[in-house]
Scaffold this motif. Structure first.
Motif, PDB file in Angstrom:
ATOM      1  N   VAL A  42       0.780  -1.119  -0.262  1.00 57.66           N
ATOM      2  CA  VAL A  42      -0.144   0.053  -0.018  1.00 57.66           C
ATOM      3  C   VAL A  42       0.902   1.305   0.170  1.00 57.66           C
ATOM      4  O   VAL A  42       1.381   1.674   1.054  1.00 57.66           O
ATOM      5  CB  VAL A  42      -0.990   0.143   1.104  1.00 57.66           C
ATOM      6  N   LEU A  43       1.332   1.716  -1.064  1.00 59.53           N
ATOM      7  CA  LEU A  43       2.144   2.715  -1.480  1.00 59.53           C
ATOM      8  C   LEU A  43       1.825   4.088  -1.509  1.00 59.53           C
ATOM      9  O   LEU A  43       0.906   4.392  -2.486  1.00 59.53           O
ATOM     10  CB  LEU A  43       3.162   2.402  -2.498  1.00 59.53           C
ATOM     11  N   PHE A  44       2.019   4.967  -0.692  1.00 63.84           N
ATOM     12  CA  PHE A  44       1.314   6.469  -0.652  1.00 63.84           C
ATOM     13  C   PHE A  44       2.570   7.325  -1.056  1.00 63.84           C
ATOM     14  O   PHE A  44       3.679   7.034  -1.043  1.00 63.84           O
ATOM     15  CB  PHE A  44       1.183   7.125   0.682  1.00 63.84           C
ATOM     16  N   LEU A  53      -2.192   7.189  -4.139  1.00 59.82           N
ATOM     17  CA  LEU A  53      -2.031   5.848  -3.868  1.00 59.82           C
ATOM     18  C   LEU A  53      -1.493   4.989  -5.331  1.00 59.82           C
ATOM     19  O   LEU A  53      -1.919   5.382  -6.397  1.00 59.82           O
ATOM     20  CB  LEU A  53      -3.068   5.003  -3.524  1.00 59.82           C
ATOM     21  N   LEU A  54      -0.640   3.981  -5.019  1.00 59.26           N
ATOM     22  CA  LEU A  54      -0.007   3.370  -6.348  1.00 59.26           C
ATOM     23  C   LEU A  54      -1.068   2.164  -6.521  1.00 59.26           C
ATOM     24  O   LEU A  54      -0.990   1.439  -5.578  1.00 59.26           O
ATOM     25  CB  LEU A  54       1.353   3.075  -6.201  1.00 59.26           C
ATOM     26  N   LEU A  55      -1.583   2.033  -7.664  1.00 61.60           N
ATOM     27  CA  LEU A  55      -2.451   0.803  -7.996  1.00 61.60           C
ATOM     28  C   LEU A  55      -2.098   0.125  -9.100  1.00 61.60           C
ATOM     29  O   LEU A  55      -1.210   0.786 -10.104  1.00 61.60           O
ATOM     30  CB  LEU A  55      -3.858   1.020  -7.977  1.00 61.60           C
ATOM     31  N   MET A  56      -2.290  -1.093  -9.840  1.00 63.26           N
ATOM     32  CA  MET A  56      -2.447  -1.811 -10.574  1.00 63.26           C
ATOM     33  C   MET A  56      -3.673  -2.403 -11.035  1.00 63.26           C
ATOM     34  O   MET A  56      -4.477  -2.714 -10.191  1.00 63.26           O
ATOM     35  CB  MET A  56      -1.121  -2.743 -10.561  1.00 63.26           C
ATOM     36  N   PHE A  71      -3.521  -3.627  -5.328  1.00 62.20           N
ATOM     37  CA  PHE A  71      -2.269  -3.180  -4.950  1.00 62.20           C
ATOM     38  C   PHE A  71      -1.144  -4.064  -5.392  1.00 62.20           C
ATOM     39  O   PHE A  71      -1.535  -5.038  -5.751  1.00 62.20           O
ATOM     40  CB  PHE A  71      -2.153  -3.239  -3.133  1.00 62.20           C
ATOM     41  N   PRO A  72      -0.052  -3.677  -5.827  1.00 60.22           N
ATOM     42  CA  PRO A  72       1.024  -4.589  -6.095  1.00 60.22           C
ATOM     43  C   PRO A  72       1.015  -5.637  -5.046  1.00 60.22           C
ATOM     44  O   PRO A  72       1.303  -5.162  -3.744  1.00 60.22           O
ATOM     45  CB  PRO A  72       2.314  -3.835  -6.242  1.00 60.22           C
ATOM     46  N   GLY A  73       1.432  -7.061  -5.389  1.00 57.52           N
ATOM     47  CA  GLY A  73       1.731  -7.895  -4.435  1.00 57.52           C
ATOM     48  C   GLY A  73       1.476  -9.348  -4.932  1.00 57.52           C
ATOM     49  O   GLY A  73       1.089  -9.557  -5.891  1.00 57.52           O
ATOM     50  N   GLY A  74       1.777 -10.260  -3.833  1.00 57.59           N
ATOM     51  CA  GLY A  74       1.907 -11.676  -4.324  1.00 57.59           C
ATOM     52  C   GLY A  74       1.999 -12.536  -3.217  1.00 57.59           C
ATOM     53  O   GLY A  74       2.374 -12.454  -2.032  1.00 57.59           O
TER      54      GLY A  74
END
Length: 217
Positions: A42-44, A53-56, A71-74
């Motif tokens: 969760v990048l501000f 916020l960064l989303l994809m 959110f980026p992740g895995g």
């Protein structure tokens, strides 16, 4: 993790991360056993219109959560280490780099939220909170996994005109956001909704305004 040097506007998020309880974030909590350990970033950041916020958007061909903004992740890899320790932080930064091209060196991790659960996919997810101290270029690294990468101003997320309730064909409902030509719903929208609430940024909105999800959701 460090909170040193963060912009003052992140103070409410820092306080929320330190005090929020799992049940205050979601009704879906991890089972005592099982579930695949994973993490999201969760990048501000600070954009032209203020905090963002960064989303994809996930590729439409993926087996799990196809086409959804997220959110980026895995999932955690064995080399990430203990899921109860620093493993989620390493996984969130690694996955963000693989999916968006983000340079992890420019991210200051300042908090970790309680682990949550996504029943439909069986993921136990740790949201990792970061400050984009030194922004780097981002974009879809692999179109087979990521359709696009984008930022959303927090002002758009708090704007009542962009807030709706998503209604799943099975009947359950949840918060959603109409931003950047996308409908953000599900787990991602739930985390954003709770962060806005506990940070004191939430503006009253019309919860009766519903958007139906299609049957592929």
């Amino acid at each position: 993790m460090s909170t040193e040097g963060l912009p003052k506007w992140l103070d409410p998020v820092v306080r929320a991360a330190q005090t929020v309880e799992p049940h205050q974030l979601s009704r879906f909590l991890p089972p005592e056993n099982g579930g695949r350990q994973s993490a999201v970033l969760v990048l501000f950041g600070q954009g032209a219109r203020g905090p963002e916020l960064l989303l994809m958007e996930r590729a439409g061909t993926l087996r799990s959560h196809a086409g959804q903004p997220s959110f980026p992740g895995g999932a955690l890899d064995p080399e990430d280490g203990d899921p109860e320790g620093s493993g989620p932080v390493r996984a969130a930064l690694r996955e963000a780099q693989e999916e968006t091209g983000l340079d992890p060196a420019g991210v200051q991790v300042f908090g970790v939220l309680p682990r949550l659960y996504i029943p439909v996919s069986g993921f136990v997810v740790t949201p990792v909170l970061g400050w984009w101290r030194e922004p780097s270029p981002v974009g879809a690294v692999d179109q087979a996994e990521t359709a696009r990468v984008f930022t959303v101003p927090v002002a758009d997320l708090t704007d009542p005109a962009h807030r709706v309730t998503a209604r799943h064909p099975r009947g359950h409902t949840g918060p959603a956001f109409l931003v950047e030509s996308a409908l953000v719903w599900g787990f991602t929208a739930g985390v954003i909704d709770r962060l806005l609430h506990f940070a004191g940024w939430e503006i009253p909105w019309d919860r009766t305004k519903q958007v139906p999800l299609d049957r592929s959701a």
